[in-house]
Write a protein that holds these residues in place. Structure first.
Motif, short mmCIF file in Angstrom:
data_model
loop_
_atom_site.label_atom_id
_atom_site.label_comp_id
_atom_site.label_asym_id
_atom_site.label_seq_id
_atom_site.Cartn_x
_atom_site.Cartn_y
_atom_site.Cartn_z
N UNK A 18 0.85 -1.19 0.00
CA UNK A 18 0.00 0.00 0.00
C UNK A 18 0.88 1.24 0.00
N UNK A 19 0.67 2.11 -0.96
CA UNK A 19 1.39 3.38 -1.06
C UNK A 19 0.37 4.47 -0.81
N UNK A 20 0.58 5.27 0.23
CA UNK A 20 -0.45 6.23 0.61
C UNK A 20 0.12 7.50 1.22
N UNK A 21 -0.52 8.63 0.92
CA UNK A 21 -0.20 9.86 1.64
C UNK A 21 -1.00 9.92 2.94
N UNK A 36 3.75 -4.90 2.51
CA UNK A 36 4.67 -3.79 2.73
C UNK A 36 3.89 -2.49 2.70
N UNK A 37 4.48 -1.44 3.25
CA UNK A 37 3.81 -0.14 3.33
C UNK A 37 4.77 0.98 2.95
N UNK A 38 4.24 1.96 2.20
CA UNK A 38 4.97 3.18 1.90
C UNK A 38 4.02 4.33 2.21
N UNK A 39 4.26 5.01 3.32
CA UNK A 39 3.39 6.11 3.76
C UNK A 39 4.21 7.39 3.77
N UNK A 52 12.51 -3.15 6.58
CA UNK A 52 12.69 -2.34 5.36
C UNK A 52 11.41 -2.18 4.55
N UNK A 53 10.41 -3.01 4.81
CA UNK A 53 9.17 -2.97 4.04
C UNK A 53 8.11 -2.08 4.66
N UNK A 54 8.44 -1.44 5.78
CA UNK A 54 7.47 -0.59 6.49
C UNK A 54 8.01 0.84 6.51
N UNK A 61 15.11 5.23 -3.23
CA UNK A 61 15.78 3.96 -3.00
C UNK A 61 15.11 3.17 -1.87
N UNK A 62 14.62 3.87 -0.86
CA UNK A 62 13.88 3.19 0.21
C UNK A 62 12.61 2.54 -0.33
N UNK A 63 11.97 3.19 -1.29
CA UNK A 63 10.80 2.61 -1.93
C UNK A 63 11.18 1.32 -2.67
N UNK A 64 12.30 1.36 -3.34
CA UNK A 64 12.77 0.13 -4.01
C UNK A 64 13.03 -0.97 -2.98
N UNK A 65 13.55 -0.59 -1.84
CA UNK A 65 13.82 -1.59 -0.80
C UNK A 65 12.54 -2.21 -0.27
N UNK A 66 11.48 -1.43 -0.18
CA UNK A 66 10.19 -2.00 0.23
C UNK A 66 9.79 -3.10 -0.75
N UNK A 67 9.87 -2.79 -2.04
CA UNK A 67 9.50 -3.77 -3.06
C UNK A 67 10.42 -4.99 -3.03
N UNK A 68 11.71 -4.75 -2.82
CA UNK A 68 12.65 -5.87 -2.76
C UNK A 68 12.36 -6.77 -1.56
N UNK A 69 12.06 -6.15 -0.42
CA UNK A 69 11.76 -6.92 0.78
C UNK A 69 10.49 -7.76 0.61
N UNK A 70 9.48 -7.16 -0.02
CA UNK A 70 8.24 -7.88 -0.25
C UNK A 70 8.46 -9.02 -1.24
N UNK A 71 9.21 -8.76 -2.30
CA UNK A 71 9.50 -9.81 -3.28
C UNK A 71 10.22 -10.98 -2.62
N UNK A 72 11.16 -10.68 -1.74
CA UNK A 72 11.89 -11.74 -1.01
C UNK A 72 10.95 -12.48 -0.08
N UNK A 73 10.07 -11.76 0.61
CA UNK A 73 9.12 -12.40 1.52
C UNK A 73 8.19 -13.34 0.78
N UNK A 74 7.79 -12.95 -0.42
CA UNK A 74 6.90 -13.81 -1.21
C UNK A 74 7.60 -15.13 -1.56
N UNK A 75 8.87 -15.05 -1.91
CA UNK A 75 9.63 -16.27 -2.21
C UNK A 75 9.65 -17.18 -1.00
N UNK A 76 9.97 -16.61 0.16
CA UNK A 76 10.04 -17.40 1.39
C UNK A 76 8.67 -17.95 1.77
#
Length: 373
Positions: free
Chosen positions: A218-221, A279-282, A311-313, A339-354
């Motif tokens: 979720x990406x939200x203001x 993951x969250x990007x607020x 990193x995903x929060x 770059x922190x936004x990219x890290x959220x996506x990377x962390x979520x992608x890794x979590x999905x694999x696990x």
């Protein structure tokens, strides 16, 4: 006489009976004149004047549906898989239920591509006023590209379409769960309600997209210290995913007394979306980022979703106390948040694999709750 408060009982020691249904809040139906004024409000444009006679005929048909309470004009017998096989269920609800069942099968199939639902929670876009994209959408695009690079299929759900697209609606939650959890059906059966012109409900599609996703970002203001209204509408309507009743026939539709009896006899509060990662990007500009991020995390945790690690929060300010007019320029130069936004996506992608490999699970899935709800 209003029954919001029950009449006193002769024996004060007598226990309160939970099947008491409070009434007295709802107003009477609209009069024929009031109904007509509201119906014709959609046809005020002078271009419609050539069809006034047709509009009058449609108005009369709509009035009859409203007056008779024809919520679901098309129904069919529920069938053997339901508690009451002969109950007439809405064919629209059955179609949504079947789409969720198919989505759940796709989600559980290990050979399917990993899918992440990317949700833009902002109400802004450039298709209507204000005529400019939101910063949330720009951050979402960064996350989307990162997921694609990781071999994950992104599914973009842009809630700002509620403000810019004709007929796009998420109707508000009616709070059925607060009467009794079994009265809240999975998926929601409150809509569509054709008698009240509560149609074109986007949630039927959104339920399916949540169900099919292996993770959600979720990406939200922050709007006035809270989540934006499009995001909050979706959140409220997802209450049925946490404890909702998959069998409306067990409550004979919306019979409050039956739902109360079922809950008091013991309810399992099934978590229909548990086991997905998130993951969250607020982001904000003055205040409320941490509170909003925490509220979203608490909500997702409660539903049985699994956070993808620190990193995903993400919660950040963009242009802290700077002018609104230059906030996009500030985002252009804020390389760190990109770059922190990219890290959220990377962390979520890794979590999905696990998660799909069975190496990641929610602790609450293995523990019984002493206070289920």
């Amino acid at each position: 006489m209003s029954s919001i408060f029950p009449a006193p009982v002769s024996d004060p020691s007598e226990e309160f009976k939970p099947i008491w249904i409070r009434t007295g809040q709802a107003q009477n139906q609209l009069t024929r004149i009031e109904f007509g004024m509201r119906f014709r409000g959609s046809f005020i444009d002078p271009a419609f004047r050539a069809e006034d006679a047709s509009i009058s005929r449609l108005e009369e048909l709509a009035w009859q549906a409203y007056h008779e309470g024809r919520k679901a004009p098309f129904t069919q017998k529920a069938g053997a898989e339901y508690a009451d096989p002969n109950y007439e269920l809405s064919t629209e609800w059955i179609a949504t239920k079947q789409s969720l069942a198919a989505a759940q099968l796709r989600w559980a199939e290990t050979s399917t591509p990993s899918k992440v639902l990317l949700i833009c929670g902002s109400a802004r876009n450039d298709g209507t006023c204000p005529g400019e994209v939101s910063k949330s959408f720009r951050l979402l695009q960064i996350a989307k590209e990162t997921l694609e690079q990781a071999g994950v299929v992104p599914d973009v759900l842009d809630l700002s379409l509620l403000t810019s697209e004709y007929g796009r609606q998420i109707h508000p939650c009616k709070g059925c769960a607060s009467t009794a959890m079994p009265l809240c059906h999975w998926p929601c059966s409150c809509y569509p309600n054709h008698a009240l012109n509560q149609t074109n409900d986007w949630m039927a599609e959104i339920y399916e997209r949540w169900t099919a996703a292996h993770a959600v970002i979720i990406v939200s203001p922050v709007y006035w210290y809270q989540s934006p209204s499009p995001l909050k509408l979706m959140i409220d309507r997802l209450v049925c995913a946490d404890g909702g009743n998959p069998d409306p026939t067990s409550t004979s539709g919306k019979k409050a007394a039956k739902a109360k009896e079922i809950e008091m006899a013991g309810w399992s509060y099934p978590q229909h979306l548990a086991g997905r990662a998130y993951g969250l990007i607020v982001h904000g500009d003055v205040a409320g980022v941490d509170d909003t991020r925490r509220a979203l995390s608490d909500w997702l945790d409660w539903m049985g979703l699994i956070d993808s690690g620190t990193p995903a929060l993400l919660g950040r300010y963009i242009g802290y106390y700077e002018p609104y007019a230059s906030s996009h320029d500030t985002l252009d130069t804020d390389i760190a948040i990109q770059e922190e936004t990219r890290n959220v996506a990377r962390a979520v992608a890794k979590a999905v694999v696990e998660l799909r490999a069975g190496r990641l699970s929610a602790t609450q899935a293995h523990l019984s709750r002493p206070r289920p709800k």
